[in-house]
Design a protein around this motif. Structure first.
Motif, PDB file in Angstrom:
ATOM      1  N   ARG A  98      84.950  56.606  58.195  1.00 44.96           N
ATOM      2  CA  ARG A  98      86.271  56.720  58.812  1.00 44.96           C
ATOM      3  C   ARG A  98      87.363  56.148  57.906  1.00 44.96           C
ATOM      4  NH1 ARG A  98      86.609  58.071  64.141  1.00 44.96           N
ATOM      5  NH2 ARG A  98      84.695  58.044  65.384  1.00 44.96           N
ATOM      6  N   GLU A  99      87.068  55.078  57.207  1.00 47.54           N
ATOM      7  CA  GLU A  99      88.078  54.399  56.406  1.00 47.54           C
ATOM      8  C   GLU A  99      88.279  55.034  55.034  1.00 47.54           C
ATOM      9  OE1 GLU A  99      86.849  50.365  56.144  1.00 47.54           O
ATOM     10  OE2 GLU A  99      87.123  49.945  58.293  1.00 47.54           O
ATOM     11  N   ASN A 100      87.267  55.673  54.488  1.00 46.24           N
ATOM     12  CA  ASN A 100      87.319  56.097  53.094  1.00 46.24           C
ATOM     13  C   ASN A 100      87.194  57.598  52.885  1.00 46.24           C
ATOM     14  OD1 ASN A 100      87.155  53.317  51.583  1.00 46.24           O
ATOM     15  ND2 ASN A 100      85.532  53.233  53.121  1.00 46.24           N
ATOM     16  N   VAL A 101      87.203  58.386  53.939  1.00 47.49           N
ATOM     17  CA  VAL A 101      87.112  59.845  53.813  1.00 47.49           C
ATOM     18  C   VAL A 101      88.347  60.461  54.442  1.00 47.49           C
ATOM     19  CG1 VAL A 101      85.814  61.922  54.405  1.00 47.49           C
ATOM     20  CG2 VAL A 101      84.597  59.825  53.794  1.00 47.49           C
ATOM     21  N   GLN A 102      88.969  61.380  53.715  1.00 46.45           N
ATOM     22  CA  GLN A 102      90.141  62.100  54.202  1.00 46.45           C
ATOM     23  C   GLN A 102      89.927  63.597  54.015  1.00 46.45           C
ATOM     24  OE1 GLN A 102      93.526  60.559  52.083  1.00 46.45           O
ATOM     25  NE2 GLN A 102      93.677  58.737  53.365  1.00 46.45           N
ATOM     26  N   ALA A 103      90.380  64.362  54.997  1.00 48.18           N
ATOM     27  CA  ALA A 103      90.277  65.823  54.949  1.00 48.18           C
ATOM     28  C   ALA A 103      91.677  66.412  54.927  1.00 48.18           C
ATOM     29  CB  ALA A 103      89.487  66.348  56.137  1.00 48.18           C
ATOM     30  N   ALA A 104      91.883  67.423  54.102  1.00 45.26           N
ATOM     31  CA  ALA A 104      93.174  68.101  53.991  1.00 45.26           C
ATOM     32  C   ALA A 104      92.936  69.600  54.025  1.00 45.26           C
ATOM     33  CB  ALA A 104      93.893  67.701  52.710  1.00 45.26           C
ATOM     34  N   THR A 105      93.847  70.306  54.676  1.00 45.79           N
ATOM     35  CA  THR A 105      93.732  71.762  54.812  1.00 45.79           C
ATOM     36  C   THR A 105      94.886  72.443  54.091  1.00 45.79           C
ATOM     37  OG1 THR A 105      94.929  71.677  56.906  1.00 45.79           O
ATOM     38  CG2 THR A 105      92.523  71.604  57.009  1.00 45.79           C
ATOM     39  N   SER A 106      94.646  73.670  53.683  1.00 46.91           N
ATOM     40  CA  SER A 106      95.681  74.460  53.024  1.00 46.91           C
ATOM     41  C   SER A 106      96.485  75.218  54.073  1.00 46.91           C
ATOM     42  CB  SER A 106      95.045  75.448  52.041  1.00 46.91           C
ATOM     43  OG  SER A 106      96.018  76.309  51.500  1.00 46.91           O
ATOM     44  N   PRO A 107      97.811  75.309  53.920  1.00 46.18           N
ATOM     45  CA  PRO A 107      98.611  76.013  54.934  1.00 46.18           C
ATOM     46  C   PRO A 107      98.458  77.527  54.894  1.00 46.18           C
ATOM     47  CG  PRO A 107     100.001  75.270  53.129  1.00 46.18           C
ATOM     48  CD  PRO A 107      98.649  74.699  52.877  1.00 46.18           C
ATOM     49  N   ASP A 108      97.962  78.076  53.798  1.00 40.60           N
ATOM     50  CA  ASP A 108      97.870  79.538  53.680  1.00 40.60           C
ATOM     51  C   ASP A 108      96.465  80.041  53.386  1.00 40.60           C
ATOM     52  OD1 ASP A 108      97.684  78.423  51.208  1.00 40.60           O
ATOM     53  OD2 ASP A 108      99.296  79.598  50.280  1.00 40.60           O
ATOM     54  N   ALA A 109      95.467  79.154  53.463  1.00 42.42           N
ATOM     55  CA  ALA A 109      94.079  79.567  53.227  1.00 42.42           C
ATOM     56  C   ALA A 109      93.171  78.724  54.111  1.00 42.42           C
ATOM     57  CB  ALA A 109      93.697  79.408  51.756  1.00 42.42           C
ATOM     58  N   PRO A 110      92.088  79.329  54.660  1.00 45.30           N
ATOM     59  CA  PRO A 110      91.181  78.573  55.541  1.00 45.30           C
ATOM     60  C   PRO A 110      90.216  77.681  54.758  1.00 45.30           C
ATOM     61  CG  PRO A 110      90.419  80.813  55.362  1.00 45.30           C
ATOM     62  CD  PRO A 110      91.693  80.753  54.565  1.00 45.30           C
ATOM     63  N   MET A 111      90.752  76.819  53.948  1.00 48.32           N
ATOM     64  CA  MET A 111      89.937  75.942  53.107  1.00 48.32           C
ATOM     65  C   MET A 111      90.229  74.488  53.447  1.00 48.32           C
ATOM     66  SD  MET A 111      89.641  75.770  48.940  1.00 48.32           S
ATOM     67  CE  MET A 111      88.859  77.376  48.890  1.00 48.32           C
ATOM     68  N   ILE A 112      89.185  73.666  53.410  1.00 54.86           N
ATOM     69  CA  ILE A 112      89.288  72.243  53.719  1.00 54.86           C
ATOM     70  C   ILE A 112      88.767  71.456  52.523  1.00 54.86           C
ATOM     71  CG2 ILE A 112      88.688  70.408  55.323  1.00 54.86           C
ATOM     72  CD1 ILE A 112      88.038  72.596  57.377  1.00 54.86           C
ATOM     73  N   SER A 113      89.564  70.514  52.063  1.00 56.44           N
ATOM     74  CA  SER A 113      89.125  69.605  50.997  1.00 56.44           C
ATOM     75  C   SER A 113      88.761  68.264  51.618  1.00 56.44           C
ATOM     76  CB  SER A 113      90.217  69.424  49.946  1.00 56.44           C
ATOM     77  OG  SER A 113      91.363  68.823  50.518  1.00 56.44           O
TER      78      SER A 113
END
Length: 224
Positions: A98-113
């Motif tokens: 919870r403290e050290n993992v972050q997820a980000a999404t692209s506004p124009d593609a269904p991809m998650i980093s």
């Protein structure tokens, strides 16, 4: 020889303090740089690894729905990882994820980093891939109701350099912060000195003005 006036004494004292004022800013910069460099040396370096997943629609699902589900999965990525097996695959407690993992999404593609940070490169890779694997597994279980599923797009690569600031960068930031604080101190100090001088001037003026003379009563002449 008459003693100097209070105003001249204050001007002389201010002139003596002027060279010291010019030393405040360089001293502040040096102290800030030293503290920043020490922090950069003592602080444990942090490594970051990023894994990518993509949301794909099913055969009878609207392709535009994949983008919406990607945003939803990005918001709950760490929750899914904690409730799933990501902590087992990553080898760390749920609180660490919870403290050290972050997820980000692209506004124009269904991809998650999915980016994980750790003090060791290998642990950062295992944490990022563990969360990604948990998302893939969870989407497979609910694909019948959502109409989409998450698939692995790219596994995390082992970082070769830390992402935390180096000692030189920390020294630079500390020097800038020290210079800023020193400059603020120089700006505030003349205002205090001016107020103190004005107060002393008022007191000196009040002391120099004599008070009203008290008249002495003359004795009345005696009547014969």
């Amino acid at each position: 020889m008459s003693p100097p006036s209070p105003r001249r004494a204050r001007l002389t004292a201010a002139a003596r303090r002027t060279p010291r004022r010019f030393l405040v800013l360089p001293a502040s910069v040096l102290i800030g740089a030293a503290l920043g460099a020490g922090y950069g040396v003592v602080k444990t370096p942090q490594y970051a690894a990023t894994s990518y997943v993509i949301v794909v629609p099913g055969e009878k699902s609207d392709p535009a729905a994949a983008l919406g589900f990607a945003q939803a999965y990005g918001r709950v990525a760490t929750d899914i990882a904690v409730t799933g097996d990501a902590q087992v695959w990553a080898g760390v407690p749920a609180a660490t994820l919870r403290e050290n993992v972050q997820a980000a999404t692209s506004p124009d593609a269904p991809m998650i980093s999915i980016t994980a940070r750790s003090t060791t490169p290998g642990k950062a890779v295992s944490m990022a891939d563990g969360v990604a694997r948990a998302l893939v597994l969870n989407s497979t279980h609910v694909s019948g109701s959502t109409g989409v599923k998450v698939v692995q797009f790219s596994r995390a690569t082992k970082p070769v350099a830390p992402v935390s600031p180096s000692a030189s960068l920390s020294a630079l930031v500390g020097g800038c912060a020290g210079g800023l604080l020193g400059g603020l101190a120089l700006l505030v100090r003349p205002q205090r000195a001016a107020r103190a001088e004005a107060r002393h001037s008022r007191q000196a003026t009040a002391a120099a003005v004599p008070g009203p003379a008290v008249g002495q009563e003359q004795p009345e002449p005696e009547t014969v």
